[in-house]
Design an enzyme around this catalytic site. Structure first.
Site, mmCIF file in Angstrom:
data_model
loop_
_atom_site.group_PDB
_atom_site.id
_atom_site.type_symbol
_atom_site.label_atom_id
_atom_site.label_comp_id
_atom_site.label_asym_id
_atom_site.label_seq_id
_atom_site.Cartn_x
_atom_site.Cartn_y
_atom_site.Cartn_z
ATOM 1 N N SER A 15 0.842 -1.190 0.000
ATOM 2 C CA SER A 15 0.000 0.000 0.000
ATOM 3 C C SER A 15 0.880 1.244 0.000
ATOM 4 O O SER A 15 2.106 1.161 0.137
ATOM 5 C CB SER A 15 -0.913 -0.004 1.224
ATOM 6 O OG SER A 15 -1.866 -1.029 1.099
ATOM 7 N N HIS B 16 0.780 3.476 -2.564
ATOM 8 C CA HIS B 16 0.945 3.936 -3.947
ATOM 9 C C HIS B 16 -0.384 4.352 -4.547
ATOM 10 O O HIS B 16 -0.508 4.470 -5.767
ATOM 11 C CB HIS B 16 1.550 2.833 -4.807
ATOM 12 C CG HIS B 16 2.762 2.211 -4.239
ATOM 13 N ND1 HIS B 16 3.895 2.934 -3.963
ATOM 14 C CD2 HIS B 16 3.032 0.938 -3.861
ATOM 15 C CE1 HIS B 16 4.808 2.126 -3.450
ATOM 16 N NE2 HIS B 16 4.311 0.918 -3.365
ATOM 17 N N HIS C 298 9.015 3.145 -3.627
ATOM 18 C CA HIS C 298 8.955 2.764 -2.216
ATOM 19 C C HIS C 298 9.890 3.617 -1.389
ATOM 20 O O HIS C 298 10.281 3.240 -0.304
ATOM 21 C CB HIS C 298 9.350 1.300 -2.024
ATOM 22 C CG HIS C 298 8.516 0.354 -2.801
ATOM 23 N ND1 HIS C 298 8.819 0.001 -4.083
ATOM 24 C CD2 HIS C 298 7.375 -0.291 -2.476
ATOM 25 C CE1 HIS C 298 7.895 -0.848 -4.515
ATOM 26 N NE2 HIS C 298 7.018 -1.030 -3.572
#
Ligand SMILES: Nc1ncnc2c1ncn2[C@@H]1O[C@H](COP(=O)(O)OP(=O)(O)O)[C@@H](O)[C@H]1O
Ligand SMILES: Nc1ncnc2c1ncn2[C@@H]1O[C@H](COP(=O)(O)OP(=O)(O)O)[C@@H](O)[C@H]1O
Ligand SMILES: [Mg+2]
Ligand SMILES: [Mg+2]
Ligand SMILES: [Mg+2]
Ligand SMILES: [Mg+2]
Lengths: 209, 333, 333, 209
Positions: C55, C57, C219
């Protein structure tokens, strides 16, 4: 001796220089109790005035001030654009078609400017706006006319000094108009950016004489 | 300050060029004065709906130009209301016999500049009216302030007025609907971190690591009150209480809930807040009949959110659901 | 760290509740393991298209669930690929005779977890295939790395594979199209400021005031190179050069240009960058036939952008233009 | 004397404690060359192992390790989830249905774990991954079995010490697998988080004896 169109163009040039010099200061003042654009807005407007006047200086003091007014209206935006625009427009109108502006004409023009700002913006004394620089400036200019008669320099100097003092006095005020009013009591303790720019402009005009 | 720009003084123009390139089917852009115009404007026989204001709140207003919403948007410099001649150019490009409605957010600068533009349009013999939206409950609506600010409700107003104009409503009707929306929409915003205006280069305000600006405006103007950071549950409750109790919204009301990111708050947090708001409204017996979740009225990269509630009736729902095709809002097309 | 959350360990679940409340017409959400499923799934006779990943993004992937795109999304913890049982739950909820395509971004964790899920599905007798997208030109594709990362191209891949499945293409065809897209899509990203992961509480990396991380991942993994901050014109040129010369894209190509915000970069900068990219591509004789501009694959509140180019042909254009109705992408409906 | 199912459950409990203690350290290591979630991931997994084992400890060491494996696979995610999951699964399988795990069984289980990780992740020695802690751990365990015979404590202690050393040695390596590999040369100078967590877990298991 009064001011010609060329004199006024020169004085506006000087004012543009002072505004440019104080651009960051005005931004910082506005950042504290507004949205941080006042220095940028005024600088954009006065830079535009200078480049318009470089093309051609119109005939007569009134025409020069009118050109400054329309330039401010179409380049500044925000609250300051229409308010300063109205101030210059009313001042221009008050001069009519005179060739030279003398001391009394300066006082009359300043009063017209103040009335224009108040008509547009509805601010009264103590609301922590540019009006708090203009009201004492007008009073001082009118008093100077009473004492010294027709001397443009003295009238402008008196107005500038009073505007500077008036601007300083906004520090303690709680804003009731403009963006600073959203802050309520938290607006106290800061100089109003518009009052400061009014004092800067009048100071530059007085110096330029 | 690090930003993806070339020069603070050309940010707005350069950005509009990108908008024009990306959405040539929807909008065309004029520079100096900057105006974003619906590609097929003027649409004959249709009331023009026009809005504008300082840049930096995108997609408001330029992202809402297109079918079923705005005929033109007038972007000023960053956080600075546009000048009257820019508004006038927007009117000229879009307005015919049916007239135009100017949607003005209640800030001194916006009101004054649009006022002048309205006078210029009237002098040209055009029927141009203005409505001023002031939905921000953070500001006391008293003689001691410039009045309440126009914030999140603006997005909903532009959609609904735009839909009314698109279905062929007269200027009288569009104006009446707009005033109805203004009467029954309320918002509140919070900031967790300040935006940085390109020509300033430093954050618009300084917030402590555990502080939240409650009642923030969309220009990085400091809000009304600084509170300690608190969990989402408490924060959303505080925000919703302020909004609900202001109108007030009551048990049995049907509403549109608009959960807005101020720019820097990511979707994961935004949806989290939205979920809480939906639950709290249900507990109050208020039915969320429509919703909008996303960054639609922003303040550059400011971190924070706003919540807007609009009381709905069947006609408003029909107008909300009507097709819209703009860069930032699209459905039914 | 200031975030609108209650507890780092419940962020994903609480956010999904908000998503479900906001878009009940489009998706339903299962908790533990977390899966976002198209409201009308399983759609009989249709190939299921499934994707997932860590999660943070958003809107990728959960915002792309709905008609014409994904049948299910599998959100892991923040920046952590989901577990096989979560993927398996997504397969179970969506997949019938026609089989399923799993779209996997090339990260060790994603590949390993989806691999296991695929084995579990095969054991259940389902025809489930995987494609691995690796469009990030910032990473050298060599035995000295885990291979190129899956980044911006993922959004385009999900749209196109989803459209193919929606029009009734078989799993063979959907898979072939997906591999075609993967073969001709390339991306690059930059970061101006780091994101903060909720359970970490401090920024994912430290960038100097005049530094840009060139080739950033999604990330908050540090990129390949740190460069001095530079004007948008130079930065976009540098980014586009890297992308164009990699495939390479050539004079005469028709492309989709996707200008993506990593989250914290506001629209005004994003459109500015997009405008530059459009101009530079025109100068190279590359025709931008379609475009997408917005925050569609983000890294929490990270400031930065990515550019993605996909070489188009008529079929891909048809698939791109096909109706889509999801929380974050919608047209033709 | 060998380890019973209860012993292994206790050791896993101890490992969970050590992981929780070092959660932030593992996050920071991963933040430097990865995405900052390794500490959170491992902590989530081991917390889940503890709570699963609280419900019921399965019969036999192999069954306990298998339960740990499936818990890791379904709770950790990321790269570490499937890799550690495979490691525990292969170790469990290598034990079969024995009632107690003796020294040689530990060495066999460790080798099975290493082979599993390498089969899944394709990393070899020097790639800067958990494999660089496991390889020396397996070698040391097997050497210890050769010297001391069946003593579980000695075997685990040797493995833990070698893993710690192996983890330290990753500092100078340039990553060729996993997320750190995107950094290329810039990955050198940092301890690999997965190698560190492997060393921590083996250390905790050895201590728990
Ligand atoms: N109603 C008003 N009457 C007079 N002056 C005003 C009024 N509102 C605002 N001002 C002046 O305008 C200044 C702010 O100008 P500026 O920052 O350029 O516009 P904005 O507030 O739209 O950003 C204030 O400092 C104040 O002096
Ligand atoms: N291919 C691989 N083989 C063995 N170990 C690996 C591999 N890839 C990554 N790892 C290990 O996984 C660790 C990272 O785990 P974690 O941070 O939990 O997952 P992610 O990288 O998905 O965020 C690395 O430090 C490394 O030791
Ligand atoms: Mg201002
Ligand atoms: Mg302003
Ligand atoms: Mg991860
Ligand atoms: Mg990690």
């Amino acid at each position: 001796m009064g001011c010609t169109a060329e004199d006024i163009a020169g004085a506006l040039h000087a004012a543009a220089g002072v505004i440019a010099e104080h651009r960051i200061e005005l931004i910082e003042l506005d950042r504290a109790i507004g949205d941080g654009d006042h220095g940028e807005n005024m600088n954009r407007g006065f830079t535009a005035i200078v480049s318009t006047l470089e093309d051609k200086v119109p005939d007569g003091p009134g025409a020069v001030l009118k050109l400054a007014a329309t330039t401010l209206i179409s380049k500044v935006g925000g609250a300051a654009g229409p308010l300063y625009g109205t101030a210059f427009l009313r001042a221009a109108t008050s001069l009519g078609a005179v060739e030279e502006m003398d001391g009394p004409a300066v006082a009359t023009a300043l009063r017209a400017a103040l009335e224009g700002v108040q008509a547009r913006g509805k601010a009264v004394a103590g609301d922590k706006t540019m009006v708090d620089a203009l009201i004492p400036a007008v009073a001082a200019a009118e008093a100077a006319v009473g004492e010294t008669g027709a001397d443009v320099t003295a009238v402008l100097a008196a107005a500038a000094a009073a505007a500077a003092k008036g601007a300083e006095d906004t520090v303690d005020m709680v804003a009731r108009k403009g963006r600073a009013s959203y802050l309520g009591e938290r607006s106290a303790g800061h100089l109003d950016p518009g009052a400061r720019s009014t004092a800067l402009i009048l100071g530059a005009l007085a110096e330029a004489r | 300050m690090k930003k993806i720009i070339n020069d603070p003084s050309t940010v707005v123009t350069e950005s509009l060029r990108g908008l024009a390139a990306a959405h040539a089917d929807l909008v065309r852009v004029r520079e100096d004065p900057a105006v974003v115009i619906r590609a097929d404007a003027p649409v004959s026989g249709k009331v023009a709906v026009i809005s504008g204001g300082g840049s930096g709140h995108e997609p408001l207003h330029s992202g809402f130009v297109g079918r079923g919403m705005l005929d033109a948007a007038v972007p000023g410099a960053v956080f600075t209301s546009p000048t009257p001649d820019a508004v006038q150019a927007a009117v000229e490009a879009t307005t015919g016999e049916a007239g135009a409605l100017l949607i003005v957010k209640n800030y001194t600068g916006d009101v004054l500049n649009f006022e002048t533009a309205g006078e210029l349009a009237a002098a040209d013999g055009l029927d141009v009216r203005s409505v001023v939206i002031d939905d921000d409950v953070a500001v006391a609506d008293s003689t001691y302030t410039a009045g309440r600010r126009g914030v999140g409700g603006t997005v909903l107003l532009e959609k609904i007025a735009g839909a009314a104009a698109e279905r062929g409503d007269s200027l009288d009707v569009v104006e009446t609907l707009a005033r109805q929306v203004i009467g029954q929409v309320r918002s509140i915003g919070v900031a967790l971190a300040a935006p940085t205006v390109p020509h300033v280069g430093t954050p618009s305000f300084d917030l402590g690591a555990d502080e939240i600006e409650f009642g923030i405006g969309i220009h990085g103007e400091p809000g009304r009150e600084r509170i300690k950071a608190e969990p989402a549950e408490a924060l959303v409750t505080r925000m919703l209480d302020a909004v609900v109790e202001d109108l007030p919204f009551a048990d049995g009301d049907r509403v549109l809930l608009f959960t807005n990111s101020m720019g820097g708050t990511p979707p994961i947090e935004l949806y989290l807040a939205h979920g809480i708001a939906e639950r709290l409204l249900a507990e109050r017996g208020i039915t969320v009949a429509r919703r909008l979740v996303g960054p639609y009225i922003t303040s550059l990269e400011m971190q924070g959110i706003s919540l807007t509630l609009l009381r709905l009736d069947d006609d408003l729902i029909e107008l909300w659901d009507a097709p819209v095709h703009t860069p930032a809002l699209r459905w039914g097309v």
